[in-house]
Motif scaffolding. Sequence first.
Motif, mmCIF file in Angstrom:
data_model
loop_
_atom_site.group_PDB
_atom_site.id
_atom_site.type_symbol
_atom_site.label_atom_id
_atom_site.label_comp_id
_atom_site.label_asym_id
_atom_site.label_seq_id
_atom_site.Cartn_x
_atom_site.Cartn_y
_atom_site.Cartn_z
ATOM 1 N N PRO A 211 29.443 205.953 90.850
ATOM 2 C CA PRO A 211 29.925 204.619 91.231
ATOM 3 C C PRO A 211 29.045 203.959 92.287
ATOM 4 C CG PRO A 211 31.292 206.303 92.217
ATOM 5 C CD PRO A 211 30.302 207.006 91.354
ATOM 6 N N LYS A 212 29.312 202.659 92.513
ATOM 7 C CA LYS A 212 28.594 201.908 93.541
ATOM 8 C C LYS A 212 28.847 202.542 94.910
ATOM 9 C CE LYS A 212 28.100 197.461 95.612
ATOM 10 N NZ LYS A 212 28.693 196.323 96.142
ATOM 11 N N CYS A 213 27.833 202.539 95.758
ATOM 12 C CA CYS A 213 27.864 203.087 97.122
ATOM 13 C C CYS A 213 27.987 204.606 97.161
ATOM 14 C CB CYS A 213 28.971 202.459 97.962
ATOM 15 S SG CYS A 213 28.707 200.705 98.228
ATOM 16 N N VAL B 70 16.283 203.997 81.596
ATOM 17 C CA VAL B 70 14.940 203.893 82.176
ATOM 18 C C VAL B 70 14.571 205.197 82.873
ATOM 19 C CG1 VAL B 70 15.015 201.404 82.519
ATOM 20 C CG2 VAL B 70 15.793 202.896 84.333
ATOM 21 N N GLU B 71 13.273 205.436 82.934
ATOM 22 C CA GLU B 71 12.743 206.563 83.707
ATOM 23 C C GLU B 71 12.024 205.996 84.914
ATOM 24 O OE1 GLU B 71 9.811 210.431 83.302
ATOM 25 O OE2 GLU B 71 9.700 208.850 81.804
ATOM 26 N N LEU C 275 4.993 216.398 96.379
ATOM 27 C CA LEU C 275 6.189 216.442 95.543
ATOM 28 C C LEU C 275 6.778 215.058 95.323
ATOM 29 C CD1 LEU C 275 7.843 219.516 97.267
ATOM 30 C CD2 LEU C 275 6.672 219.488 95.063
ATOM 31 N N GLY C 276 7.427 214.909 94.195
ATOM 32 C CA GLY C 276 8.136 213.687 93.849
ATOM 33 C C GLY C 276 9.299 214.036 92.946
ATOM 34 N N VAL C 277 9.939 212.996 92.417
ATOM 35 C CA VAL C 277 11.094 213.175 91.549
ATOM 36 C C VAL C 277 10.955 212.223 90.364
ATOM 37 C CG1 VAL C 277 13.616 213.020 91.396
ATOM 38 C CG2 VAL C 277 12.564 213.749 93.518
ATOM 39 N N SER C 278 11.289 212.741 89.182
ATOM 40 C CA SER C 278 11.383 211.916 87.985
ATOM 41 C C SER C 278 12.865 211.763 87.657
ATOM 42 C CB SER C 278 10.643 212.579 86.827
ATOM 43 O OG SER C 278 10.834 211.837 85.644
ATOM 44 N N LEU C 279 13.330 210.522 87.579
ATOM 45 C CA LEU C 279 14.748 210.241 87.340
ATOM 46 C C LEU C 279 14.914 209.480 86.031
ATOM 47 C CD1 LEU C 279 15.331 208.887 90.905
ATOM 48 C CD2 LEU C 279 16.427 210.925 90.033
ATOM 49 N N VAL C 280 15.895 209.873 85.239
ATOM 50 C CA VAL C 280 16.284 209.115 84.059
ATOM 51 C C VAL C 280 17.674 208.566 84.350
ATOM 52 C CG1 VAL C 280 16.789 209.187 81.599
ATOM 53 C CG2 VAL C 280 14.889 210.532 82.517
ATOM 54 N N ILE C 281 17.787 207.229 84.311
ATOM 55 C CA ILE C 281 19.031 206.564 84.681
ATOM 56 C C ILE C 281 19.471 205.674 83.524
ATOM 57 C CG2 ILE C 281 20.096 204.943 86.293
ATOM 58 C CD1 ILE C 281 18.036 205.958 88.369
ATOM 59 N N GLN C 282 20.757 205.773 83.195
ATOM 60 C CA GLN C 282 21.308 204.951 82.126
ATOM 61 C C GLN C 282 22.498 204.167 82.661
ATOM 62 O OE1 GLN C 282 22.206 207.073 78.551
ATOM 63 N NE2 GLN C 282 23.240 205.339 77.620
ATOM 64 N N SER C 283 22.496 202.861 82.366
ATOM 65 C CA SER C 283 23.615 201.993 82.752
ATOM 66 C C SER C 283 23.689 200.837 81.767
ATOM 67 C CB SER C 283 23.450 201.474 84.181
ATOM 68 O OG SER C 283 22.439 200.500 84.230
ATOM 69 N N GLU D 285 25.479 196.855 91.296
ATOM 70 C CA GLU D 285 26.820 196.315 91.074
ATOM 71 C C GLU D 285 27.565 197.040 89.954
ATOM 72 O OE1 GLU D 285 28.250 194.034 92.993
ATOM 73 O OE2 GLU D 285 26.440 194.040 94.219
ATOM 74 N N GLU D 286 27.031 198.163 89.492
ATOM 75 C CA GLU D 286 27.643 198.844 88.364
ATOM 76 C C GLU D 286 27.655 200.356 88.525
ATOM 77 O OE1 GLU D 286 25.395 198.299 84.764
ATOM 78 O OE2 GLU D 286 23.522 198.436 85.834
ATOM 79 N N VAL D 287 28.439 200.984 87.675
ATOM 80 C CA VAL D 287 28.489 202.443 87.631
ATOM 81 C C VAL D 287 27.303 202.923 86.805
ATOM 82 C CG1 VAL D 287 29.809 204.414 86.769
ATOM 83 C CG2 VAL D 287 30.995 202.495 87.849
ATOM 84 N N LEU D 288 26.587 203.926 87.311
ATOM 85 C CA LEU D 288 25.500 204.527 86.541
ATOM 86 C C LEU D 288 26.123 205.536 85.579
ATOM 87 C CD1 LEU D 288 22.909 205.132 89.399
ATOM 88 C CD2 LEU D 288 23.158 203.137 87.921
ATOM 89 N N GLU D 289 25.960 205.289 84.287
ATOM 90 C CA GLU D 289 26.588 206.148 83.288
ATOM 91 C C GLU D 289 26.035 207.571 83.335
ATOM 92 O OE1 GLU D 289 25.906 204.134 79.602
ATOM 93 O OE2 GLU D 289 27.057 202.378 80.242
ATOM 94 N N ARG D 290 24.700 207.672 83.474
ATOM 95 C CA ARG D 290 24.067 208.993 83.467
ATOM 96 C C ARG D 290 22.854 208.971 84.394
ATOM 97 N NH1 ARG D 290 19.991 211.414 80.178
ATOM 98 N NH2 ARG D 290 19.742 209.427 79.109
ATOM 99 N N VAL D 291 22.699 210.041 85.155
ATOM 100 C CA VAL D 291 21.531 210.230 86.025
ATOM 101 C C VAL D 291 21.056 211.662 85.841
ATOM 102 C CG1 VAL D 291 20.703 210.360 88.404
ATOM 103 C CG2 VAL D 291 22.332 208.587 87.771
ATOM 104 N N SER D 292 19.761 211.832 85.572
ATOM 105 C CA SER D 292 19.197 213.176 85.552
ATOM 106 C C SER D 292 17.909 213.165 86.365
ATOM 107 C CB SER D 292 18.945 213.669 84.121
ATOM 108 O OG SER D 292 18.026 212.847 83.466
#
Length: 158
Positions: A92-94, A126-127, A112-120, A54-61
């Motif tokens: 943004p959402k969607c 969180v990682e 293979l996999g992915v490591s994501l760091v997400i900030q909101s 329901e929110e915008v993700l401020e940062r994704v890496s």
Amino acid sequence: MFEPKRLTSAFKWIAPEKRKSRFGPMPPRKAGTRSPWLWLARLADELYLVNESEEVLERVSASPIGWLRIGHEEGVTPLNQPTPCIGYHGVPKCAAVKVAEYDDFYDLDFDLGVSLVIQSQRMGCVELQTPLSKGGVQETVLLWDNGDTGPGVHMNPR
């Protein structure tokens, strides 16, 4: 390394009990009560993080993780390349952002996999690490709307 890419409304979550196989309807199963907030979807050789929260993700890496499997008995070799990181701001959402790219021939010997760091605002920072999958990650739920992580997904606060 690949170019950053954003898509809007390109992916729609279909609950497992409503999916169809190439042979027809899937076997009956109990209807789920959760919906995904963050999930990964594959489009050909590209992997996308889909934001259904329901929110915008401020940062994704995002950074790739994994290893090369050498035979059955010989063991594994970790990826010995510098881990490139790709980043996005204001998801943004969607919307969906490209987090990995796979080769359907050369990556078949790799787990293979992915490591994501997400900030909101709501989650903080969180990682999330996906489970490793031979040839690369397919569709995976990272985080459900009730706060549970998807199967095999590790979440660590940062």
